[in-house]
Write a protein that holds these residues in place. Structure first.
Motif, short mmCIF file in Angstrom:
data_model
loop_
_atom_site.label_atom_id
_atom_site.label_comp_id
_atom_site.label_asym_id
_atom_site.label_seq_id
_atom_site.Cartn_x
_atom_site.Cartn_y
_atom_site.Cartn_z
N TYR A 85 -79.76 -0.12 -21.73
CA TYR A 85 -81.02 0.32 -22.35
C TYR A 85 -81.46 1.73 -21.94
CZ TYR A 85 -81.32 -4.70 -23.27
OH TYR A 85 -81.05 -5.98 -23.67
N TYR A 90 -85.94 7.93 -20.05
CA TYR A 90 -86.91 8.25 -21.10
C TYR A 90 -87.99 9.20 -20.60
CZ TYR A 90 -84.65 4.42 -23.56
OH TYR A 90 -83.71 3.63 -24.16
N SER A 105 -90.68 5.63 -24.00
CA SER A 105 -90.64 6.38 -25.26
C SER A 105 -90.08 7.78 -25.09
CB SER A 105 -92.06 6.46 -25.85
OG SER A 105 -92.93 7.13 -24.95
N ASP A 106 -89.59 8.31 -26.21
CA ASP A 106 -89.12 9.69 -26.32
C ASP A 106 -89.79 10.31 -27.53
OD1 ASP A 106 -87.45 10.03 -24.15
OD2 ASP A 106 -85.68 9.26 -25.18
N LYS A 111 -89.23 3.39 -27.62
CA LYS A 111 -87.83 2.98 -27.71
C LYS A 111 -87.60 1.57 -27.16
CE LYS A 111 -86.49 7.02 -29.25
NZ LYS A 111 -85.93 7.20 -30.62
N ASP A 208 -85.43 -4.06 -27.69
CA ASP A 208 -84.81 -2.76 -27.99
C ASP A 208 -85.24 -2.28 -29.38
OD1 ASP A 208 -83.24 -0.53 -28.16
OD2 ASP A 208 -81.37 -1.53 -27.58
N ARG A 210 -84.60 0.98 -30.47
CA ARG A 210 -83.89 2.23 -30.76
C ARG A 210 -83.17 2.16 -32.11
NH1 ARG A 210 -80.37 2.54 -25.44
NH2 ARG A 210 -80.25 0.32 -25.97
#
Length: 210
Positions: A85, A90, A105-106, A111, A208, A210
């Protein structure tokens, strides 16, 4: 002549009164002295008792064995969480007591969502560990299952798992977190730093996105 005698008598009276107050100022009666000593003794006993109540729990062979297994388990889970993960890579993290979610998060895009359980915290001020089940400031949703660890401690006579608060450092915090993760089969753990504390949590579920 009479005037001089009156002045002399007045001076003598003033001196006698002054000496009386000087001699008796701050002087305690026998009962007051006894009461004062008793109160000081009680205060000292309370301080000793309070200090003793925060002593580190005993490390028994059973505890050492549990700790070793727990660290091995958590290290495996942490490695998998990092590889699978990307936890730790991040830009931002955020946790919400009301939802019981820790998010990563990004670019302001979440995410990962992680359902977490609060284990406990280390106070940077008092240098003590406090179990989450003993922390009245935490929402129930983030400490609903941690009492399973306390119950295990009660059943197996492991003081560290049942003593609500004691002198500790970050290493102790990670050890309690590892044991909690092992007993609750968590998927990882995280330490959240704040101004005055380090809060430790374990992952119950990882979503997840993403």
């Amino acid at each position: 002549m009479q005037k001089d005698m009156i002045q002399t008598l007045f001076i003598i009276i003033v001196l006698v009164i002054g000496l009386f107050f000087a001699f008796n100022y701050g002087k305690k009666t026998k009962n007051e002295v006894i009461e004062y000593k008793a109160s000081q003794s009680e205060k000292t006993l309370e301080e000793i008792s309070e200090q003793k109540s925060l002593d580190k729990p005993n490390r028994t062979p059973e505890f050492e064995s549990l700790s070793k297994k727990a660290y091995e388990y958590l290290n495996q889970q942490q490695k998998y969480a990092e590889e699978e993960y990307g936890i730790g890579k991040y830009e931002k993290w955020f946790y919400d007591q009301e939802t019981g979610l820790l998010t990563f998060s990004d670019n302001d895009e979440i995410k990962l969502k992680i359902k977490y359980e609060s284990v406990g915290s280390i106070s940077k001020i008092s240098e003590t560990w406090l179990w989450s089940w003993a922390n009245e400031h935490l929402e129930q949703i983030v400490k609903s299952d941690i009492k399973k660890v306390k119950k295990y401690g009660e059943e197996n006579n492991i003081e560290a798992l049942t003593k609500r608060k004691w002198h500790a450092d970050q290493y102790d915090g990670w050890e309690m977190t590892a044991i909690s993760a092992y007993l609750m089969k968590a998927k990882g753990a995280y330490r959240v730093p704040t101004e005055n504390t380090y809060s430790f949590m374990i992952f119950k579920d990882i979503i997840d996105l993403r």
